[in-house]
Design a protein around this motif. Sequence first.
Motif, PDB file in Angstrom:
ATOM      1  N   ALA A 268       0.834  -1.205   0.000  1.00 36.13           N
ATOM      2  CA  ALA A 268       0.000   0.000   0.000  1.00 36.13           C
ATOM      3  C   ALA A 268       0.865   1.249   0.000  1.00 36.13           C
ATOM      4  CB  ALA A 268      -0.960  -0.004   1.190  1.00 36.13           C
ATOM      5  N   GLY A 269       1.746   1.338  -1.009  1.00 34.98           N
ATOM      6  CA  GLY A 269       2.477   2.565  -1.270  1.00 34.98           C
ATOM      7  C   GLY A 269       1.772   3.351  -2.366  1.00 34.98           C
ATOM      8  N   PHE A 270       2.484   4.289  -2.978  1.00 37.34           N
ATOM      9  CA  PHE A 270       1.868   5.105  -4.032  1.00 37.34           C
ATOM     10  C   PHE A 270       1.254   4.232  -5.126  1.00 37.34           C
ATOM     11  CE2 PHE A 270       5.513   8.256  -3.070  1.00 37.34           C
ATOM     12  CZ  PHE A 270       4.773   8.899  -2.098  1.00 37.34           C
ATOM     13  N   SER A 271       2.053   3.318  -5.666  1.00 35.31           N
ATOM     14  CA  SER A 271       1.604   2.528  -6.818  1.00 35.31           C
ATOM     15  C   SER A 271       0.451   1.617  -6.462  1.00 35.31           C
ATOM     16  CB  SER A 271       2.757   1.710  -7.391  1.00 35.31           C
ATOM     17  OG  SER A 271       3.786   2.542  -7.842  1.00 35.31           O
ATOM     18  N   GLY A 272       0.571   0.905  -5.336  1.00 36.04           N
ATOM     19  CA  GLY A 272      -0.495   0.005  -4.942  1.00 36.04           C
ATOM     20  C   GLY A 272      -1.796   0.725  -4.701  1.00 36.04           C
ATOM     21  N   CYS A 273      -1.734   1.892  -4.062  1.00 37.70           N
ATOM     22  CA  CYS A 273      -2.958   2.651  -3.780  1.00 37.70           C
ATOM     23  C   CYS A 273      -3.574   3.201  -5.066  1.00 37.70           C
ATOM     24  CB  CYS A 273      -2.663   3.782  -2.806  1.00 37.70           C
ATOM     25  SG  CYS A 273      -2.285   3.232  -1.122  1.00 37.70           S
ATOM     26  N   ILE A 274      -2.731   3.724  -5.966  1.00 39.36           N
ATOM     27  CA  ILE A 274      -3.268   4.246  -7.228  1.00 39.36           C
ATOM     28  C   ILE A 274      -3.861   3.122  -8.059  1.00 39.36           C
ATOM     29  CG2 ILE A 274      -2.623   5.322  -9.428  1.00 39.36           C
ATOM     30  CD1 ILE A 274      -0.588   7.015  -7.831  1.00 39.36           C
TER      31      ILE A 274
ATOM     32  N   ALA B  51      -0.828   2.272 -15.211  1.00 33.72           N
ATOM     33  CA  ALA B  51      -0.452   1.220 -16.157  1.00 33.72           C
ATOM     34  C   ALA B  51      -0.590  -0.162 -15.530  1.00 33.72           C
ATOM     35  CB  ALA B  51       0.974   1.449 -16.642  1.00 33.72           C
ATOM     36  N   PHE B  52      -0.276  -0.277 -14.244  1.00 32.16           N
ATOM     37  CA  PHE B  52      -0.406  -1.558 -13.558  1.00 32.16           C
ATOM     38  C   PHE B  52      -1.878  -1.976 -13.489  1.00 32.16           C
ATOM     39  CE2 PHE B  52       0.945  -4.141  -9.621  1.00 32.16           C
ATOM     40  CZ  PHE B  52       1.524  -5.125 -10.405  1.00 32.16           C
TER      41      PHE B  52
ATOM     42  N   LEU C 298      -3.440  -5.361 -15.147  1.00 29.96           N
ATOM     43  CA  LEU C 298      -4.157  -6.366 -14.372  1.00 29.96           C
ATOM     44  C   LEU C 298      -5.589  -6.550 -14.863  1.00 29.96           C
ATOM     45  CD1 LEU C 298      -2.779  -5.370 -10.861  1.00 29.96           C
ATOM     46  CD2 LEU C 298      -2.366  -7.527 -12.040  1.00 29.96           C
ATOM     47  N   THR C 299      -6.114  -5.550 -15.549  1.00 30.12           N
ATOM     48  CA  THR C 299      -7.426  -5.687 -16.169  1.00 30.12           C
ATOM     49  C   THR C 299      -7.330  -6.439 -17.488  1.00 30.12           C
ATOM     50  OG1 THR C 299      -8.111  -3.565 -15.189  1.00 30.12           O
ATOM     51  CG2 THR C 299      -9.455  -4.423 -17.005  1.00 30.12           C
ATOM     52  N   ASP C 300      -6.375  -6.014 -18.327  1.00 27.42           N
ATOM     53  CA  ASP C 300      -6.184  -6.610 -19.652  1.00 27.42           C
ATOM     54  C   ASP C 300      -4.742  -6.333 -20.066  1.00 27.42           C
ATOM     55  OD1 ASP C 300      -6.079  -7.347 -22.309  1.00 27.42           O
ATOM     56  OD2 ASP C 300      -7.660  -5.974 -22.974  1.00 27.42           O
ATOM     57  N   PRO C 301      -3.886  -7.333 -20.121  1.00 26.99           N
ATOM     58  CA  PRO C 301      -2.474  -7.101 -20.460  1.00 26.99           C
ATOM     59  C   PRO C 301      -2.270  -6.351 -21.772  1.00 26.99           C
ATOM     60  CG  PRO C 301      -2.747  -9.310 -19.592  1.00 26.99           C
ATOM     61  CD  PRO C 301      -4.131  -8.739 -19.752  1.00 26.99           C
ATOM     62  N   ALA C 302      -3.148  -6.571 -22.746  1.00 27.82           N
ATOM     63  CA  ALA C 302      -3.001  -5.849 -24.013  1.00 27.82           C
ATOM     64  C   ALA C 302      -3.232  -4.362 -23.818  1.00 27.82           C
ATOM     65  CB  ALA C 302      -3.981  -6.412 -25.050  1.00 27.82           C
ATOM     66  N   GLU C 303      -4.191  -4.004 -22.979  1.00 31.36           N
ATOM     67  CA  GLU C 303      -4.437  -2.585 -22.680  1.00 31.36           C
ATOM     68  C   GLU C 303      -3.245  -2.002 -21.932  1.00 31.36           C
ATOM     69  OE1 GLU C 303      -7.351   0.307 -20.015  1.00 31.36           O
ATOM     70  OE2 GLU C 303      -7.825  -1.839 -20.199  1.00 31.36           O
ATOM     71  N   GLY C 304      -2.728  -2.766 -20.965  1.00 34.70           N
ATOM     72  CA  GLY C 304      -1.587  -2.277 -20.212  1.00 34.70           C
ATOM     73  C   GLY C 304      -0.367  -2.048 -21.076  1.00 34.70           C
ATOM     74  N   ALA C 305      -0.162  -2.912 -22.073  1.00 31.96           N
ATOM     75  CA  ALA C 305       0.999  -2.781 -22.952  1.00 31.96           C
ATOM     76  C   ALA C 305       0.950  -1.512 -23.788  1.00 31.96           C
ATOM     77  CB  ALA C 305       1.105  -4.001 -23.859  1.00 31.96           C
TER      78      ALA C 305
END
Length: 423
Positions: free
Chosen positions: A37-43, A375-376, A380-387
Amino acid sequence: MTDQIFRIPPYALTALCAPQAGPLRGSLRVDVALVGAGFSGCIAALELSRRGLSVALIEAGEVGQGGSGRNHGQCIPVFGYLDETQLPPAGFALLRDAGRLVFDQIAELGIACDPVQKGWLQAAHSAKGLERARATHARYAALGKADAFLDPEEIAALSGVSGTFGGWLHRDGGHLNPLAYVRGLARAAQAAGARLHTRTPVTGLRRGRDGAWTLATPEGEITARKVGLATNAYGMGAVPARMRASLVPMTSYAIASAPLQPHQRAAVLPSGVNFSDTRRDPMFFRVDATGRIITGGLVELRRGRWTAPTVAEQGARLARRFPELQGLVWTHHWTGTVGISARQRPAIFELEEGLWGLLGYSGRGVPTSAVLGRAFAATLTDPAEGARLWPADPPARIPAGRLIGLAVQSLRGPVNKLRDRLS
């Protein structure tokens, strides 16, 4: 000079209290489980919850106990990995605007974290430093992030520092109370529907025959279709060794002064900018909302490790720029861990099917997490979207990363000081 030195940051003195959360007890089933639960995890938890997914965000300690609550509080949106040939167009645009993203989200969510977006100032300390500053300025001016190059008088007016060769201002830079910021992000994730559990370390991690992941904790377990590990350099316990082997951990330090007197505050960074110079052994500092100077760097053999030589050296460096700071009292000295990846840029990668990692901020966590957290969540929703936002590429394994980190920290300071004397 020192009175009583506290070995923790002063941020909790003014931050709102931590969000209501406690250990996980019992079983929980969600779409996505996030660890850290740092910046990235919370965002990421906020973004995933807004997408309608059920999310559990767990933290081994308290929100902001790791790097997100222990950094220098500077938002410096200048990156060696801002490269249009290596990043997708959408990701490049997000990273280019990372500083704006941070402060826009603070305003959107109403986070009380003492945000100041007056810019990041880089002052050239020498003729060679001037060349480097002009080159960096030209790049960011072409991206619309800087105005004209500043002359020495303009640098002095903004910072109070005289005798420079000029410099430039990244207009999206700024500073904030990082502990208050991450606590605000955690509250926003909770309000969007994420389940937050603190004091909940992962003690086991396994994938079932149905493809779902189970995270064991001391008093419960979480079952999730996908898992995101956002522990960065603070990964412990059941976090896969593949994550830990992808980083060189280095120890950073920070010191904070007592609040400045009115005449001192009027002389030091009167415009509210963050300051940095072009030395190889750089001097960077800011003044927070309570009037404290906060500065630091990587821990060396003496500086950063031991309080007395640290405050003596940094106090002398500041006093050479601001005579008003002679005899400045320092009240806080603390450390944290920085994770450096082989490419020196953050990495999103899949360790096993449905198990993803995010790591490697290399000292730019405040602005970069605003991009990588989004981006994370997309990955986690759809790897193609994340890429389309950030390349999913596994970082290189780094043998003996901890030993490398210790060696670099021991040598970096003396070598850089020598380079500055010779330049």
